[in-house]
Design an enzyme around this catalytic site. Structure first.
Site, PDB file in Angstrom:
ATOM      1  N   LYS A  93      -2.307  -9.660   1.730  1.00  0.00           N
ATOM      2  CA  LYS A  93      -3.697 -10.106   2.548  1.00  0.00           C
ATOM      3  C   LYS A  93      -4.241 -11.295   1.944  1.00  0.00           C
ATOM      4  O   LYS A  93      -4.565 -12.510   2.601  1.00  0.00           O
ATOM      5  CB  LYS A  93      -4.750  -9.205   2.239  1.00  0.00           C
ATOM      6  CG  LYS A  93      -4.667  -7.724   3.098  1.00  0.00           C
ATOM      7  CD  LYS A  93      -5.425  -6.625   2.718  1.00  0.00           C
ATOM      8  CE  LYS A  93      -4.911  -5.519   3.397  1.00  0.00           C
ATOM      9  NZ  LYS A  93      -5.912  -4.200   3.065  1.00  0.00           N
ATOM     10  N   GLN A 153     -10.262  -2.487  -0.894  1.00  0.00           N
ATOM     11  CA  GLN A 153      -8.900  -1.629  -0.670  1.00  0.00           C
ATOM     12  C   GLN A 153      -9.023  -0.202  -1.174  1.00  0.00           C
ATOM     13  O   GLN A 153      -9.445   0.306  -2.241  1.00  0.00           O
ATOM     14  CB  GLN A 153      -7.864  -2.435  -1.570  1.00  0.00           C
ATOM     15  CG  GLN A 153      -6.328  -1.935  -1.481  1.00  0.00           C
ATOM     16  CD  GLN A 153      -5.846  -2.249   0.032  1.00  0.00           C
ATOM     17  OE1 GLN A 153      -6.025  -3.414   0.543  1.00  0.00           O
ATOM     18  NE2 GLN A 153      -5.139  -1.407   0.534  1.00  0.00           N
ATOM     19  N   ASP A 159     -12.853  -4.848   7.935  1.00  0.00           N
ATOM     20  CA  ASP A 159     -11.900  -3.440   8.017  1.00  0.00           C
ATOM     21  C   ASP A 159     -12.559  -2.932   9.244  1.00  0.00           C
ATOM     22  O   ASP A 159     -11.574  -1.727   9.721  1.00  0.00           O
ATOM     23  CB  ASP A 159     -12.012  -2.846   6.756  1.00  0.00           C
ATOM     24  CG  ASP A 159     -10.703  -3.061   5.883  1.00  0.00           C
ATOM     25  OD1 ASP A 159      -9.682  -3.543   6.884  1.00  0.00           O
ATOM     26  OD2 ASP A 159     -10.802  -2.874   4.938  1.00  0.00           O
TER      27      ASP A 159
END
Ligand code: NAD
Length: 289
Positions: free
Chosen positions: A53, A97, A120
């Site tokens: 990422k 994460q 997200d």
């Protein structure tokens, strides 16, 4: 029949080029898109995802900030960092994460992220907005699948779509997006009776199960579009250590009309959509400034 391969790497490269141009434009206007990534613990798979990422951001001209915490980190410290990032106008996206260590309340952490920076798309408010067709950050993996379907001009209105898996990050939002696009959607899961009955009538079959090579050619309607979200590492056999999807590619490719490979399918699209959401968030912030 040999299925058309939907190349996630090629589509990602094209979209990332477009995103890099947008990021450069925003930066020239004084707003460089910026993503903050929080990683807790030493899970090796999570470390690889975060590395990819961050690298994706750098290549697209998006600034990235990485915050790492040990496995035994205090949740209060992570929440304090999120509050700080929420208040920082130069940060446009915040990503924690997953999975988090067991002593964390995952839901509380995700809900602590400002809705405007939830790139997200996991915050309950973004999920609610998505379900109501309001402007929202769409979770990256299902959003990437929709881009792949768009890229092959898949007819979605009236199509029979079957999603295997009902997780919050893939299955459920996938079903919402396909419904919004006009498909008739069936969501299958571990409690589904006669899974094959459903999969065999699918024009579009999305597999998000987490079981290697679970969907075999005989479960697929001839000509169907098969999207393989699964990322599994084989633990035994001649291919031990290699990545494979939830679909048995070898038998599926002879039946399907189009299929995504693993690796090189949905995986790269997930990061691309994360970059897209970050650029979108920066665009909104620049508009407000
Ligand atoms: P999950 O474990 O949260 O959910 C799996 C789902 O599969 C569950 O809803 C369960 O009911 C269903 N399921 C399990 N066994 C089944 C069976 N026998 N029949 C029917 N349904 C069954 O997993 P997830 O987070 O949704 O991830 C699914 C897969 O996608 C994993 O392989 C994961 O690594 C992968 N993934 C890939 C990406 C990407 O970027 N490509 C992103 C997220 C997840």
């Amino acid at each position: 029949m040999t299925a058309r391969i939907i190349d996630g790497n090629a589509l990602s490269a094209k979209l990332r080029g477009e995103l890099a141009a947008k990021a450069a434009e925003l930066t020239a206007q004084g707003t460089q898109p910026c993503l903050a990534v929080i990683l807790v613990g030493g899970d090796p798979a999570s470390a690889v995802y975060v590395r990819n990422k961050v690298a994706g951001c750098e290549k697209a001209g998006i600034k990235s900030l990485k915050f790492e915490y040990p496995q035994d980190a205090a949740p209060a410290d992570v929440l304090a960092r999120i509050a700080e990032l929420n208040a920082d106008p130069s940060v446009h996206g915040i990503l924690v994460q997953l999975p988090l260590p067991k002593h964390f309340d995952e839901k509380a952490v995700l809900e602590a992220i400002s809705v405007e920076k939830d790139v997200d798309g996991f915050h309950a408010e973004n999920v609610g907005r998505l379900s109501q067709g309001q402007e929202a950050f769409v979770p990256c993996t299902p959003n990437g699948v929709m881009e792949m379907l768009k890229s092959i001009e898949a007819p979605l209105r009236g199509a029979e779509a079957v999603v295997i898996g009902r997780s919050n990050i893939v299955g459920k939002p996938m079903a919402m997006l396909l419904t919004a696009a006009g498909a008739t959607v069936t969501v299958c899961h571990s409690g589904t009776r006669d899974l094959n009955f459903h999969t065999r009538r699918a024009d579009i079959l999305v597999a998000a199960i987490g079981k290697p090579k679970f969907v075999t050619g005989d479960m697929i309607r001839p000509g169907a579009i098969v999207i393989d979200v699964g990322i599994n590492r084989l633990s035994s056999g001649p291919d031990a250590g290699k990545l494979c999807g939830d679909v048995d590619f070898e038998s599926a490719k002879d039946v399907a009309g189009a299929i995504t490979p693993v690796p090189g399918g949905v995986g790269p699209m997930t990061i691309t959509m994360l970059l897209a959401n970050t650029v979108e968030s920066a665009t909104r912030a620049a508009r407000k400034a």
